[in-house]
Design a protein around this motif. Structure first.
Motif, PDB file in Angstrom:
ATOM      1  N   TRP A   1       0.838  -1.204   0.000  1.00  0.00           N
ATOM      2  CA  TRP A   1       0.000   0.000   0.000  1.00  0.00           C
ATOM      3  C   TRP A   1       0.873   1.253   0.000  1.00  0.00           C
ATOM      4  O   TRP A   1       0.520   2.264  -0.613  1.00  0.00           O
ATOM      5  N   SER A   2       2.025   1.175   0.632  1.00  0.00           N
ATOM      6  CA  SER A   2       2.941   2.313   0.654  1.00  0.00           C
ATOM      7  C   SER A   2       3.452   2.634  -0.747  1.00  0.00           C
ATOM      8  O   SER A   2       3.482   3.803  -1.161  1.00  0.00           O
ATOM      9  N   MET A   3       3.858   1.587  -1.480  1.00  0.00           N
ATOM     10  CA  MET A   3       4.310   1.787  -2.868  1.00  0.00           C
ATOM     11  C   MET A   3       3.197   2.400  -3.710  1.00  0.00           C
ATOM     12  O   MET A   3       3.435   3.309  -4.506  1.00  0.00           O
ATOM     13  N   ALA A   4       1.995   1.879  -3.537  1.00  0.00           N
ATOM     14  CA  ALA A   4       0.851   2.376  -4.310  1.00  0.00           C
ATOM     15  C   ALA A   4       0.549   3.825  -3.961  1.00  0.00           C
ATOM     16  O   ALA A   4       0.260   4.633  -4.852  1.00  0.00           O
TER      17      ALA A   4
ATOM     18  N   SER B   1      -3.465   5.220 -14.468  1.00  0.00           N
ATOM     19  CA  SER B   1      -3.557   5.995 -13.238  1.00  0.00           C
ATOM     20  C   SER B   1      -4.139   7.393 -13.491  1.00  0.00           C
ATOM     21  O   SER B   1      -5.054   7.834 -12.799  1.00  0.00           O
ATOM     22  N   ILE B   2      -3.599   8.081 -14.484  1.00  0.00           N
ATOM     23  CA  ILE B   2      -4.094   9.424 -14.795  1.00  0.00           C
ATOM     24  C   ILE B   2      -5.546   9.370 -15.258  1.00  0.00           C
ATOM     25  O   ILE B   2      -6.363  10.208 -14.871  1.00  0.00           O
ATOM     26  N   THR B   3      -5.874   8.395 -16.076  1.00  0.00           N
ATOM     27  CA  THR B   3      -7.247   8.280 -16.572  1.00  0.00           C
ATOM     28  C   THR B   3      -8.237   8.095 -15.424  1.00  0.00           C
ATOM     29  O   THR B   3      -9.260   8.796 -15.348  1.00  0.00           O
ATOM     30  N   VAL B   4      -7.931   7.170 -14.520  1.00  0.00           N
ATOM     31  CA  VAL B   4      -8.812   6.953 -13.367  1.00  0.00           C
ATOM     32  C   VAL B   4      -8.909   8.215 -12.530  1.00  0.00           C
ATOM     33  O   VAL B   4      -9.995   8.650 -12.132  1.00  0.00           O
ATOM     34  N   MET B   5      -7.763   8.827 -12.283  1.00  0.00           N
ATOM     35  CA  MET B   5      -7.725  10.035 -11.462  1.00  0.00           C
ATOM     36  C   MET B   5      -8.564  11.157 -12.088  1.00  0.00           C
ATOM     37  O   MET B   5      -9.338  11.828 -11.397  1.00  0.00           O
ATOM     38  N   GLU B   6      -8.445  11.339 -13.382  1.00  0.00           N
ATOM     39  CA  GLU B   6      -9.181  12.405 -14.056  1.00  0.00           C
ATOM     40  C   GLU B   6     -10.690  12.136 -14.087  1.00  0.00           C
ATOM     41  O   GLU B   6     -11.489  13.052 -13.908  1.00  0.00           O
TER      42      GLU B   6
ATOM     43  N   ALA C   1      -9.927  11.382  -5.581  1.00  0.00           N
ATOM     44  CA  ALA C   1      -9.189  10.729  -6.673  1.00  0.00           C
ATOM     45  C   ALA C   1      -8.023   9.917  -6.125  1.00  0.00           C
ATOM     46  O   ALA C   1      -7.758   8.808  -6.593  1.00  0.00           O
ATOM     47  N   PHE C   2      -7.324  10.452  -5.124  1.00  0.00           N
ATOM     48  CA  PHE C   2      -6.210   9.732  -4.511  1.00  0.00           C
ATOM     49  C   PHE C   2      -6.698   8.432  -3.871  1.00  0.00           C
ATOM     50  O   PHE C   2      -6.103   7.365  -4.076  1.00  0.00           O
ATOM     51  N   VAL C   3      -7.793   8.519  -3.120  1.00  0.00           N
ATOM     52  CA  VAL C   3      -8.336   7.344  -2.432  1.00  0.00           C
ATOM     53  C   VAL C   3      -8.791   6.275  -3.424  1.00  0.00           C
ATOM     54  O   VAL C   3      -8.558   5.079  -3.217  1.00  0.00           O
ATOM     55  N   VAL C   4      -9.394   6.679  -4.527  1.00  0.00           N
ATOM     56  CA  VAL C   4      -9.880   5.716  -5.520  1.00  0.00           C
ATOM     57  C   VAL C   4      -8.733   5.157  -6.368  1.00  0.00           C
ATOM     58  O   VAL C   4      -8.723   3.971  -6.704  1.00  0.00           O
ATOM     59  N   THR C   5      -7.749   5.966  -6.680  1.00  0.00           N
ATOM     60  CA  THR C   5      -6.669   5.553  -7.583  1.00  0.00           C
ATOM     61  C   THR C   5      -5.591   4.713  -6.896  1.00  0.00           C
ATOM     62  O   THR C   5      -4.955   3.878  -7.545  1.00  0.00           O
ATOM     63  N   THR C   6      -5.401   4.880  -5.607  1.00  0.00           N
ATOM     64  CA  THR C   6      -4.366   4.116  -4.905  1.00  0.00           C
ATOM     65  C   THR C   6      -4.543   2.601  -5.048  1.00  0.00           C
ATOM     66  O   THR C   6      -3.583   1.901  -5.385  1.00  0.00           O
ATOM     67  N   PRO C   7      -5.757   2.047  -4.840  1.00  0.00           N
ATOM     68  CA  PRO C   7      -5.899   0.595  -5.049  1.00  0.00           C
ATOM     69  C   PRO C   7      -5.656   0.171  -6.504  1.00  0.00           C
ATOM     70  O   PRO C   7      -5.147  -0.928  -6.757  1.00  0.00           O
TER      71      PRO C   7
ATOM     72  N   LYS D   1      -1.947  -0.047  -6.794  1.00  0.00           N
ATOM     73  CA  LYS D   1      -1.455  -1.234  -6.090  1.00  0.00           C
ATOM     74  C   LYS D   1      -1.653  -2.468  -6.967  1.00  0.00           C
ATOM     75  O   LYS D   1      -0.753  -3.306  -7.095  1.00  0.00           O
ATOM     76  N   TRP D   2      -2.801  -2.578  -7.574  1.00  0.00           N
ATOM     77  CA  TRP D   2      -3.101  -3.711  -8.451  1.00  0.00           C
ATOM     78  C   TRP D   2      -2.143  -3.717  -9.649  1.00  0.00           C
ATOM     79  O   TRP D   2      -1.596  -4.759  -9.999  1.00  0.00           O
ATOM     80  N   LEU D   3      -1.931  -2.546 -10.263  1.00  0.00           N
ATOM     81  CA  LEU D   3      -1.027  -2.463 -11.419  1.00  0.00           C
ATOM     82  C   LEU D   3       0.409  -2.811 -11.040  1.00  0.00           C
ATOM     83  O   LEU D   3       1.075  -3.583 -11.742  1.00  0.00           O
ATOM     84  N   ILE D   4       0.898  -2.247  -9.955  1.00  0.00           N
ATOM     85  CA  ILE D   4       2.276  -2.505  -9.523  1.00  0.00           C
ATOM     86  C   ILE D   4       2.453  -3.985  -9.206  1.00  0.00           C
ATOM     87  O   ILE D   4       3.471  -4.586  -9.552  1.00  0.00           O
ATOM     88  N   GLY D   5       1.466  -4.583  -8.591  1.00  0.00           N
ATOM     89  CA  GLY D   5       1.534  -6.003  -8.257  1.00  0.00           C
ATOM     90  C   GLY D   5       1.618  -6.898  -9.475  1.00  0.00           C
ATOM     91  O   GLY D   5       2.027  -8.060  -9.384  1.00  0.00           O
TER      92      GLY D   5
END
Length: 184
Positions: free
Chosen positions: A43-46, A119-124, A158-164, A167-171
């Motif tokens: 979660w920290s990395m994400a 990430s940017i798309t979800v955030m936007e 946006a931060f709260v929604v994009t962080t997971p 995390k999924w992408l990095i994993g």
């Protein structure tokens, strides 16, 4: 040929060939999940990846909102400019880092696209939906609390929604894992 390998191995004191079952074969690693050099996604990395992305997006989006609002543009062109600048600044932040790692401009751009597009798309989508949902936010002037409070709230959501998502992408070795691989 196997006999010559066996003879050579026996000359060096090796007789068990079971550990060398892939000797001479190409091993396909493409099916393996890449967790980058840092192990499984945390979660920290994400959160760090999301914050990095959010910083570039926020600069571009604020600049777009300020320009559109200052010029008296309607909602659609203001949001279009803000979104376009969010992508530009988001990609630029990543490119700056990977250019320092020695990538060419074309490779840096390609890496930024791979690392940040989702990430940017979800955030936007999220932050613009929040801004549109707050009554009067798009018509608020730059000197109003409503304008800045809505923008700040939208970035938090946006931060709260994009962080997971990150995390999924990095994993899976995607997203910012691509960038982390250059620093590892």
């Amino acid at each position: 040929m196997e006999n010559s390998h066996r003879a050579a191995a026996e000359n060096h004191g090796h007789t068990d060939h079971s550990a060398h079952s892939t000797h001479g074969q190409h091993v396909d690693h493409s099916a393996h999940t890449d967790h980058s050099a840092h192990g499984p996604a945390t979660w920290s990395m994400a959160a760090v990846a999301t914050l990095h992305c959010l910083t570039g997006c926020a600069i571009g989006e604020v600049l777009g909102m300020v320009i559109g609002t200052a010029l008296g543009w309607s909602t659609a062109p203001t949001m279009a400019l803000a979104i376009a600048l969010a992508f530009v600044f988001g990609y630029a932040f990543t490119m700056r880092g990977v250019l320092k790692a020695g990538l060419t401009l074309a490779a840096a751009f390609s890496t930024a696209l791979a690392a940040d597009t989702v990430s940017i798309t979800v955030m936007e989508i999220v932050d613009n939906a929040v801004i549109l949902a707050v009554p009067g936010a798009m018509d608020a002037h730059l000197d109003s609390v409503l304008f800045w409070a809505t923008l700040a709230f939208a970035f938090v959501v946006a931060f709260v929604v994009t962080t997971p998502v990150n995390k999924w992408l990095i994993g899976r070795g995607k997203g910012h894992a691509v960038v982390h691989g250059l620093h590892g």
